[in-house]
Every structure is written in structure tokens, then in C-alpha cells.
Design a protein around this motif. Structure first.
Motif, PDB file in Angstrom:
ATOM      1  N   GLY A 100       0.818  -1.212   0.000  1.00 52.76           N
ATOM      2  CA  GLY A 100       0.000   0.000   0.000  1.00 52.76           C
ATOM      3  C   GLY A 100       0.848   1.256   0.000  1.00 52.76           C
ATOM      4  N   CYS A 147      -1.289   4.467  -0.975  1.00 55.57           N
ATOM      5  CA  CYS A 147      -2.621   4.275  -0.404  1.00 55.57           C
ATOM      6  C   CYS A 147      -2.479   3.660   0.987  1.00 55.57           C
ATOM      7  CB  CYS A 147      -3.478   3.381  -1.299  1.00 55.57           C
ATOM      8  SG  CYS A 147      -5.193   3.239  -0.760  1.00 55.57           S
ATOM      9  N   ILE A 185      -4.482   0.477   2.422  1.00 51.30           N
ATOM     10  CA  ILE A 185      -4.258  -0.863   1.894  1.00 51.30           C
ATOM     11  C   ILE A 185      -2.980  -1.474   2.463  1.00 51.30           C
ATOM     12  CG2 ILE A 185      -3.635  -2.106  -0.240  1.00 51.30           C
ATOM     13  CD1 ILE A 185      -5.480  -0.186  -1.738  1.00 51.30           C
ATOM     14  N   ASN A 208      -6.584   3.168  -6.624  1.00 54.31           N
ATOM     15  CA  ASN A 208      -6.286   4.456  -6.001  1.00 54.31           C
ATOM     16  C   ASN A 208      -7.449   5.431  -6.138  1.00 54.31           C
ATOM     17  OD1 ASN A 208      -3.947   5.242  -4.499  1.00 54.31           O
ATOM     18  ND2 ASN A 208      -2.679   4.563  -6.217  1.00 54.31           N
ATOM     19  N   SER A 238      -8.492   5.262  -2.318  1.00 54.47           N
ATOM     20  CA  SER A 238      -7.782   6.378  -1.674  1.00 54.47           C
ATOM     21  C   SER A 238      -8.674   7.592  -1.513  1.00 54.47           C
ATOM     22  CB  SER A 238      -6.543   6.750  -2.492  1.00 54.47           C
ATOM     23  OG  SER A 238      -5.587   5.724  -2.438  1.00 54.47           O
TER      24      SER A 238
END
Length: 329
Positions: free
Chosen positions: A52, A57, A60, A194, A198
Motif C-alpha cells: 500500500g 494508499c 491498503i 487508487n 484512496s
């Protein structure tokens, strides 16, 4: 979620059997059969893991892509062994025809997933998957706390289960699911993840502790859970703390500690070196990893992976079906 179940007689070699109402015969392997790795002289499967942190992100733990399209794999090589896990996993595939496979009293059962996008809860025991043919798919791993906040789900309802993500998460996520199933390369896949994850995570104003490395990621999450339990002890009884931990995470602290206790073993055996593998001192490794003795290590490794340590280590190095272990470590 509907499933197409097939049960065949138990054997140690691929067999022919009918799948549900299908008229054609298909070859299904015993889930414990050895599966030698694909020779370097032929087209190799693609398997890549992105942390991640590497894709920016924080919500993750990791993203995994797997592409076996056009790769000549035997039925045994299309098996995939996964360990017990503390993570929540969102997975998808593009028409691979995949499902769980296991030995049962009446034979071997293959439960094919009819849905292309699944969400899996934490797994208290190892699982084996089998695909009818090659194709492309991927997985996103989350800690339980992030998955609860991001998806607003009851994690206890999906423990040890693989469920239809569309039914569980609802239409607000359908666009991401459709795009992931149709994605044909990793760059596109990561852009989709993403964009949808995100942005939502940031809009929720959640601060998370990004995983600085995949080694012991599960253990670090459990350590934070233990710290939370210690704080609760200041104002709650032991029974109340135990209930709070289970309500928050779905399992007891003892169960979580068992799940992550073999991480050191995984990383110690992460080497494609048969000579080094044969010289491993399992007794010393057991003590270093915090086990009471080698027998304790053996029981725990078998519980998490399905195999005693020496056999797990051999398969880790030699078997195509253990690709996720090698990728993660």
C-alpha cells in the motif's frame, strides 16, 4: 451467491468428473497433490505484489496481481494454497472459473464461485483454490479495522467465508468492481484502486498507520489490538474486554496471536535454496520465533498452512501452487 458444487472420488491424481449439470468432463486434482513450479524455459505466470505504501494508499496493506493467461499449466499447477490470515481480502477475476477445493469424506469437493468479485473475511485455517483454466485476477488486502471503516461491514459475518462483494458492499462500489474485472494491466488496475479507495478513505478523514513493510504486517495489527485491550482493562472487567475485542475484531486475542505466530517461520524459509532448506535448525527456529518447543512450532505451522514445517518449507520452494507465499515474503 450461487455455487456449482462438484464431488468426486478421492484420489491422489487428477480425475474426470461431472460438474453440476454440465455435460462435459473436467479434470480436477487432489488439493494436496504436488505441483512442480513452471519451468523457466516456458512462458511463466505473472505474479506481482504492491505494498500500500508503494502505491500511495495508506488504507491498503497490499495489492496482488496474478496473470496465467496463455501459460501452459497442469491441473495441479492451477491449485493455489493460501494460509490462514488476519486480513480482509477483496478479490476479482476475469472469467477464470475458480473456486475452493478440499477433501471431504465422500471425496474431493470443488465449489466454483459464480461471482467475479468476492470479499473474504479473516481465515482461521488454510484454504486451497483451483481454477479450470488460466486468466487474470487480483486481490486487495486490508486490516480488519480499515475494512470495517471503509466498507461499513460486520467482519464477524464473513469470517472464514468468501462472499459476493456486490451483495455485501452494495452499488456504490459497482463501478470499481466492473473496472477491475475488465482491467488488462497492472497500471490500470492500480489507477482504479487508487481512484476509488484512496479518494474515499481520504474523504472519511481517517488517519491510518501505513504498513512500513510487509514482514510481520499481521503481527503489528494484532499488537495494536493488544494495546487497545490493555487500555480497556483500566475501565472494564476482563470479560468485558474479551467481549469488546471479539466485537471489534471477530476473534479472541488468543486466536489472533495464533494466526500471526508463524510469520517469522515464513520469512526464515523465504529462500529458493534447497541446500539451506535442508540444513534449517527447526528446534532453534522454534525458540527464536517464541514457541515453547519444536512440537509447538509444528502444530502451529500445520494449523496455519496445512502442513508440518519441513513439508511446508519444501512446498514453499518447489511447488507452483505456493506462489502467494513466495510473493508475500
Amino acid at each position: 451467491m450461487k455455487r456449482n458444487d462438484m464431488v468426486i472420488h478421492k484420489e491422489s491424481r487428477p480425475l474426470l468428473a461431472r460438474s453440476g449439470n454440465d455435460e462435459h468432463l473436467i479434470s480436477v486434482p487432489d488439493p494436496m497433490v504436488r505441483a512442480p513450479r513452471v519451468a523457466a524455459s516456458q512462458k511463466m505466470p505473472s505474479a506481482i505484489l504492491y505494498s500500500g505504501k508503494s502505491i500511495g494508499c495508506d488504507a491498503i496493506v497490499a495489492v496482488v496481481s496474478r496473470d496465467t493467461d496463455g501459460v501452459m499449466l497442469s491441473a495441479a499447477q492451477r491449485l493455489s494454497h493460501f494460509p490462514a490470515s488476519s486480513f480482509i481480502c477483496l478479490s476479482w477475476h476475469n472469467n477464470i472459473a475458480v473456486g475452493t477445493i478440499e477433501r471431504q469424506e465422500k471425496g474431493i469437493s470443488w465449489k466454483r464461485f459464480d461471482e467475479s468479485v468476492l470479499i473474504s473475511g479473516s481465515q482461521s485455517k488454510p484454504t486451497v483454490y483451483w481454477s479450470l483454466h488460466g486468466g487474470r485476477g487480483g486481490m486487495v488486502y486490508f486490516t480488519i479495522s480499515v475494512a470495517k471503516a471503509l466498507f461499513n461491514i460486520d467482519v464477524t459475518a464473513i469470517q472464514d467465508r468468501n462472499v459476493c462483494a456486490r451483495q455485501l458492499l452494495g452499488p456504490t462500489w459497482f463501478a470499481m468492481f466492473d473496472q477491475l474485472v475488465e482491467s488488462r494491466d497492472d497500471a490500470t488496475m492500480l489507477e482504479i484502486i487508487n481512484h476509488h479507495i484512496s479518494s474515499r478513505w481520504d474523504s472519511m478523514h481517517h488517519a491510518s498507520n501505513p504498513v512500513q513493510g510487509l514482514q510481520y504486517a499481521g503481527r503489528r495489527w494484532v499488537d495494536r489490538l493488544i494495546s487497545q485491550a490493555k487500555l480497556w482493562q483500566n475501565s472494564r472487567s476482563l470479560r468485558q474486554v474479551q467481549r469488546s475485542v471479539k466485537a471489534m475484531s471477530g476473534r479472541s486475542l488468543r486466536e489472533w496471536q495464533l494466526l500471526v505466530s508463524t510469520e517469522k517461520v515464513f520469512f526464515e524459509t523465504a529462500q529458493d535454496d534447497q541446500k539451506a532448506l535442508n540444513s534449517l535448525d527447526w528446534a532453534a527456529l522454534a525458540l527464536e520465533a517464541g514457541f515453547s518447543d519444536q512440537a509447538h512450532l509444528s502444530r502451529t505451522v500445520k494449523h496455519i498452512t496445512g502442513f508440518p514445517p519441513a513439508e511446508f518449507a519444501r512446498r514453499f520452494v518447489e511447488d507452483e501452487s505456493f506462489w502467494i507465499y513466495r510473493l508475500w515474503t
